[in-house]
Design an enzyme around this catalytic site. Structure first.
Site: not given
Ligand code: 5RP
Length: 240
Positions: A42, A112-113, A120
């Site tokens: 994600t 988890g951003g 995941e």
């Molecule tokens: C989502 C996640 C993403 O993989 C993580 O936050 C990186 O995000 P991005 O590719 O938009 O920088 O852990 O829960």
């Protein structure tokens, strides 16, 4: 860095970070072989994996199926024509690919951003390897010095859970958007926790695992396989 293999991919975008994410994602998508069932991560970096997989399906006749880690990814993958499967309908995955928010020198991660870390983790655990895709700005010496650690908690009694979390040495803050709480795909709340650097991720992960009310946290310790790192110049290197 020892053991790092340099690769070069064509830079196709002008925006530096987006380009770094894209080249890492494209390199990881090229690890997928026909017939594989892949865990689909994600985030904005992973969206480029979907773009590349769709390109390969069209141009090379690549055949694959995917297990998505979020509703957002399921939607993107469906739109790209990638056949989706339920995790419980497959014995095991062949590979999982996902982004991360921070990566330390031991390949421990903060994830988890996007609030999808529970799914995941479950999806990645069904695969023999989790390939992680990041831009080089996400490589850090110590996790959690800059990025907040996302923790998914049950809504019932969340303020009590937040106090238990605070006792582990952080300041938890409920994630909000448009004046209301953000809910995960699982209907839970997300608390973003400010630590002053996480010097022992293994110990903290164990502590968080034991907290009542915590569903999951974004510390992925010892789970990452290869890390594919892109930079804004379009270079990709692989940390084995
Ligand atoms: C989502 C996640 C993403 O993989 C993580 O936050 C990186 O995000 P991005 O590719 O938009 O920088 O852990 O829960």
């Amino acid at each position: 860095m020892a053991g790092v293999r340099p690769l070069r991919y064509l830079a196709r975008m002008t925006d530096g970070v987006a380009n770094a994410k894209r080249v890492a994602a494209f390199a990881a998508a090229d690890l997928v072989e026909s017939g594989m069932c892949v865990g689909l991560g994600t985030g904005s970096t992973f969206a480029f994996v979907i773009e590349r997989l769709a390109e390969r399906m069209r141009d090379e006749g690549l055949e694959l199926s995917g297990v998505p880690t979020s509703e957002a990814t399921a939607k993107l993958a469906k739109a790209a024509g990638i056949p989706l499967r339920d995790l419980d309908a497959v014995e095991r995955l062949d590979l999982a690919i996902d982004g991360a928010d921070e990566v330390d020198p031991q390949k421990n991660l903060i994830k988890g951003g996007g609030g999808a870390h529970l799914r995941e983790r479950i999806v990645a655990s069904a695969a023999p390897e989790l390939v992680v895709i990041v831009d080089d700005q996400k490589l850090v010496d110590v996790l959690g010095a800059k990025f907040l650690l996302p923790v998914e908690v049950v809504p019932l009694g969340w303020r009590h859970t937040a106090r238990r979390l605070a006792a582990t040495g952080c300041e938890p803050k409920r994630r909000e958007q448009n004046g209301g709480p953000v809910l995960s795909d699982n209907g839970n709340l997300l608390l973003d926790c400010k630590y002053d650097g996480i010097t022992d991720p293994t110990a903290l992960a164990r502590e968080l695992d034991s907290l009542v009310g915590v569903v999951d946290h974004g510390l992925f310790v010892g789970m990452a396989g290869r890390i594919v790192v892109g930079n804004s110049a379009g270079d990709v290197r692989l940390i084995p």
